[in-house]
Design a protein around this motif. Structure first.
Motif, PDB file in Angstrom:
ATOM      1  N   VAL A  68      35.393  45.969  36.624  1.00 49.61           N
ATOM      2  CA  VAL A  68      36.170  45.757  37.841  1.00 49.61           C
ATOM      3  C   VAL A  68      37.661  45.769  37.527  1.00 49.61           C
ATOM      4  O   VAL A  68      38.460  46.378  38.200  1.00 49.61           O
ATOM      5  N   ASP A  69      38.081  45.073  36.461  1.00 49.92           N
ATOM      6  CA  ASP A  69      39.422  45.209  35.917  1.00 49.92           C
ATOM      7  C   ASP A  69      39.330  44.892  34.436  1.00 49.92           C
ATOM      8  O   ASP A  69      38.249  44.704  33.895  1.00 49.92           O
ATOM      9  N   GLU A  70      40.466  44.851  33.754  1.00 47.55           N
ATOM     10  CA  GLU A  70      40.414  44.712  32.299  1.00 47.55           C
ATOM     11  C   GLU A  70      39.826  43.393  31.844  1.00 47.55           C
ATOM     12  O   GLU A  70      39.433  43.231  30.693  1.00 47.55           O
ATOM     13  N   ASN A  71      39.738  42.401  32.755  1.00 48.65           N
ATOM     14  CA  ASN A  71      39.220  41.087  32.373  1.00 48.65           C
ATOM     15  C   ASN A  71      37.812  40.823  32.887  1.00 48.65           C
ATOM     16  O   ASN A  71      37.255  39.754  32.668  1.00 48.65           O
ATOM     17  N   VAL A  72      37.216  41.782  33.597  1.00 54.91           N
ATOM     18  CA  VAL A  72      35.968  41.524  34.303  1.00 54.91           C
ATOM     19  C   VAL A  72      34.872  42.474  33.855  1.00 54.91           C
ATOM     20  O   VAL A  72      35.065  43.686  33.834  1.00 54.91           O
ATOM     21  N   ILE A 307      37.630  36.326  39.966  1.00 59.32           N
ATOM     22  CA  ILE A 307      36.564  36.670  39.030  1.00 59.32           C
ATOM     23  C   ILE A 307      36.997  36.514  37.578  1.00 59.32           C
ATOM     24  O   ILE A 307      36.284  35.918  36.767  1.00 59.32           O
ATOM     25  N   SER A 308      38.159  37.028  37.223  1.00 61.65           N
ATOM     26  CA  SER A 308      38.573  36.979  35.820  1.00 61.65           C
ATOM     27  C   SER A 308      38.752  35.542  35.339  1.00 61.65           C
ATOM     28  O   SER A 308      38.398  35.210  34.199  1.00 61.65           O
ATOM     29  N   LEU A 309      39.273  34.663  36.202  1.00 62.41           N
ATOM     30  CA  LEU A 309      39.435  33.258  35.816  1.00 62.41           C
ATOM     31  C   LEU A 309      38.081  32.591  35.643  1.00 62.41           C
ATOM     32  O   LEU A 309      37.856  31.841  34.682  1.00 62.41           O
ATOM     33  N   MET A 310      37.140  32.859  36.554  1.00 57.75           N
ATOM     34  CA  MET A 310      35.819  32.247  36.449  1.00 57.75           C
ATOM     35  C   MET A 310      35.080  32.743  35.204  1.00 57.75           C
ATOM     36  O   MET A 310      34.341  31.990  34.566  1.00 57.75           O
ATOM     37  N   GLN A 311      35.279  34.005  34.845  1.00 55.75           N
ATOM     38  CA  GLN A 311      34.626  34.497  33.630  1.00 55.75           C
ATOM     39  C   GLN A 311      35.181  33.802  32.388  1.00 55.75           C
ATOM     40  O   GLN A 311      34.458  33.585  31.412  1.00 55.75           O
ATOM     41  N   LEU A 352      29.330  35.492  42.850  1.00 52.57           N
ATOM     42  CA  LEU A 352      29.098  34.505  41.798  1.00 52.57           C
ATOM     43  C   LEU A 352      28.439  35.128  40.569  1.00 52.57           C
ATOM     44  O   LEU A 352      28.668  34.688  39.438  1.00 52.57           O
ATOM     45  N   LYS A 353      27.622  36.144  40.780  1.00 52.92           N
ATOM     46  CA  LYS A 353      26.987  36.806  39.639  1.00 52.92           C
ATOM     47  C   LYS A 353      28.024  37.534  38.784  1.00 52.92           C
ATOM     48  O   LYS A 353      27.819  37.722  37.584  1.00 52.92           O
ATOM     49  N   GLN A 354      29.119  37.949  39.393  1.00 54.54           N
ATOM     50  CA  GLN A 354      30.215  38.531  38.628  1.00 54.54           C
ATOM     51  C   GLN A 354      31.054  37.446  37.962  1.00 54.54           C
ATOM     52  O   GLN A 354      31.528  37.616  36.841  1.00 54.54           O
ATOM     53  N   CYS A 355      31.213  36.319  38.671  1.00 55.40           N
ATOM     54  CA  CYS A 355      32.022  35.221  38.130  1.00 55.40           C
ATOM     55  C   CYS A 355      31.366  34.563  36.920  1.00 55.40           C
ATOM     56  O   CYS A 355      32.049  34.201  35.955  1.00 55.40           O
ATOM     57  N   PHE A 356      30.044  34.386  36.979  1.00 54.65           N
ATOM     58  CA  PHE A 356      29.323  33.652  35.944  1.00 54.65           C
ATOM     59  C   PHE A 356      28.187  34.510  35.388  1.00 54.65           C
ATOM     60  O   PHE A 356      27.008  34.299  35.705  1.00 54.65           O
TER      61      PHE A 356
END
Length: 461
Positions: A68-72, A307-311, A352-356
């Motif tokens: 999704v982006d460089e952090n996700v 998303i990137s912060l949750m990951q 949430l499945k992307q976040c965690f």
């Protein structure tokens, strides 16, 4: 004459003497996304999945991984499917990632298995969650109250930790703010120091609940800022320390002390513009359960997580199970058509499945709720349609589902829980008391343990 007037007017009175939209008190806040959904329901009924906002277009690399982006990193789902009938769906097969982690811990006795429990006022003050935490830690080991935010609306009613803080914080919650100054933390809140004259502080003291009488190596979580002068003064049981805050990363953490303590007070100095999220008090091993309750929450605000912060949170806290326990506030909607809620919450689960990544997700349905109909308290007509809508979005999202309404006795059960002995719910015929919350926790734990037993039997085969 009075009897005659009563009989005459009785036939012209509405079925519901006390409609739900009058039942809310000034202490109840309904989240902004739910209010918007109420207004847009006609246009968005069954209109398909809502796209996650504020993300770049997805790109699939040569290995088939979605970026999704460089952090996700979007982790693809396993190809396991439930074969249950729609009206009996529980989806415990979709919790096998969680069960596998629990099995690994049970065999090796090291590391930890962690659960994030998101809920509304049903879990206010650590209700239900503290008993689930106690059940898991008693059976499998582990201790500690888990992650606690900087500010909490239920701090005064929580017994599992004594939580106090100064009045000069600026707090933003995903329940009523769509675009915060800085991203929300994992609890759905972000707090800022807004007073440079008076001391801004937060303190925690361990409670008396079994397994939660110690604060394990307190660790502060906070976000990014250009402020390079900030420090914290840390007062523990006997020691006073001072530490610098490095706020250069999207998610930062600072171990406040290497010791397990009974209490800790954190005073923030020159810390303006830094987003503060919370403090973790978990033991290094065993089962951990974090309570992220928000009054008035429909569940939809979880779509506001970055998303990137949750990951990054996931890399640190490593959740194996995400529990979503909502519905109380949605019952005040005033309609029996909840297809819009199925669609909205389906999008939340996808988010949430992307976040965690790699965390299983469990949906807990609305409990029974009673309203006065023809001068008699009975199950509200909206309870079953909402429960079915929750089961449907769990099924469509490949998530586990626990039917709390049926587990507590089905139709008329809330009236029994309020009026029969022992009393297990409050006179609002909506919320549980501590005895009822403990029983609800036991029902959830028993069902998860039963499914875990099935998993172990299948694994043995």
């Amino acid at each position: 004459m009075a009897s005659g007037f009563f009989l005459f007017f009785k036939g012209n009175l509405p079925d519901k003497i006390f409609p739900e939209n009058k039942a809310m008190t000034e202490n109840v806040v309904i989240d902004s996304l739910l209010l918007e959904a109420f207004e847009m329901e006609k246009q968005e009924v069954a209109a398909g999945k809502v796209e996650v906002k504020d993300t770049k277009p997805a790109v699939v690399n040569s290995s088939g991984v979605t970026i999704v982006d460089e952090n996700v990193i979007v982790v693809p789902e396993d190809k396991v499917l439930s074969t249950e009938a729609a009206d009996a769906f529980e989806g415990m097969v979709y919790l096998e990632s969680f069960f596998a982690r629990l099995y690994e811990y049970e065999q090796q006795h090291n590391g930890r298995v962690r659960i994030a429990y998101y809920g509304d006022s049903m879990t206010d003050g650590d209700m239900i969650v503290q008993d689930l935490r106690k059940n898991y830690q008693t059976k499998y080991g582990g201790s500690g109250v888990g992650y606690v935010p900087i500010n909490s609306e239920s701090s005064q009613s929580r017994g599992s930790v004594v939580h106090r803080y100064s009045k000069n914080w600026k707090n933003q919650s995903y329940v009523n703010v769509k675009r915060p100054s800085k991203p929300f933390g994992v609890s759905g809140q972000v707090a800022f120091v807004k007073d440079t004259v008076s001391n801004t502080w937060v303190s925690y003291q361990a409670g008396q609940v079994k397994g939660m009488t110690t604060l394990h190596t307190p660790t502060l979580y906070y976000g990014r800022s250009s402020n390079g002068k900030a420090r914290v003064s840390i007062l523990t049981d006997k020691d006073t320390l001072s530490k610098h805050l490095d706020a250069s990363a999207e998610l930062n953490k600072l171990k406040l002390t290497d010791k397990n303590v009974r209490s800790v007070k954190i005073t923030f100095k020159q810390a303006d513009s830094i987003p503060f999220y919370g403090v973790d008090f978990s033991s290094a091993e065993g089962l951990q359960v974090d309570n992220f309750s928000s009054r008035g929450n429909s569940g939809m605000p979880l779509s506001l997580f970055k998303i990137s912060l949750m990951q990054k949170y996931q890399k640190n806290l490593d959740y194996s199970l995400i529990v979503l326990h909502f519905g109380t506030n949605v019952l005040n909607y005033g309609s029996l058509n909840y297809s819009w809620y199925t669609s909205k919450m389906g999008a939340v689960v996808s988010h949430l499945k992307q976040c965690f990544p790699n965390a299983s997700i469990l949906i807990i349905s609305t409990a029974d709720k009673a309203s006065k109909v023809e001068m008699k308290m009975q199950t509200d007509a909206a309870v079953v349609p909402l429960m079915k809508a929750q089961r449907l979005y769990a099924q469509e999202s490949h998530a586990g589902f626990f039917d709390l309404y049926s587990a507590m006795g089905g139709k008329g059960s809330m009236v029994k829980w309020v009026e029969e002995s022992p009393v297990k719910a409050n006179k609002d015929y909506t919320h549980f008391n501590f005895k009822g919350a403990s029983e609800v926790s036991n029902l959830i734990f028993k069902r998860l343990e039963s499914a875990y037993g099935d998993y172990k039997a299948k694994r043995g085969q």
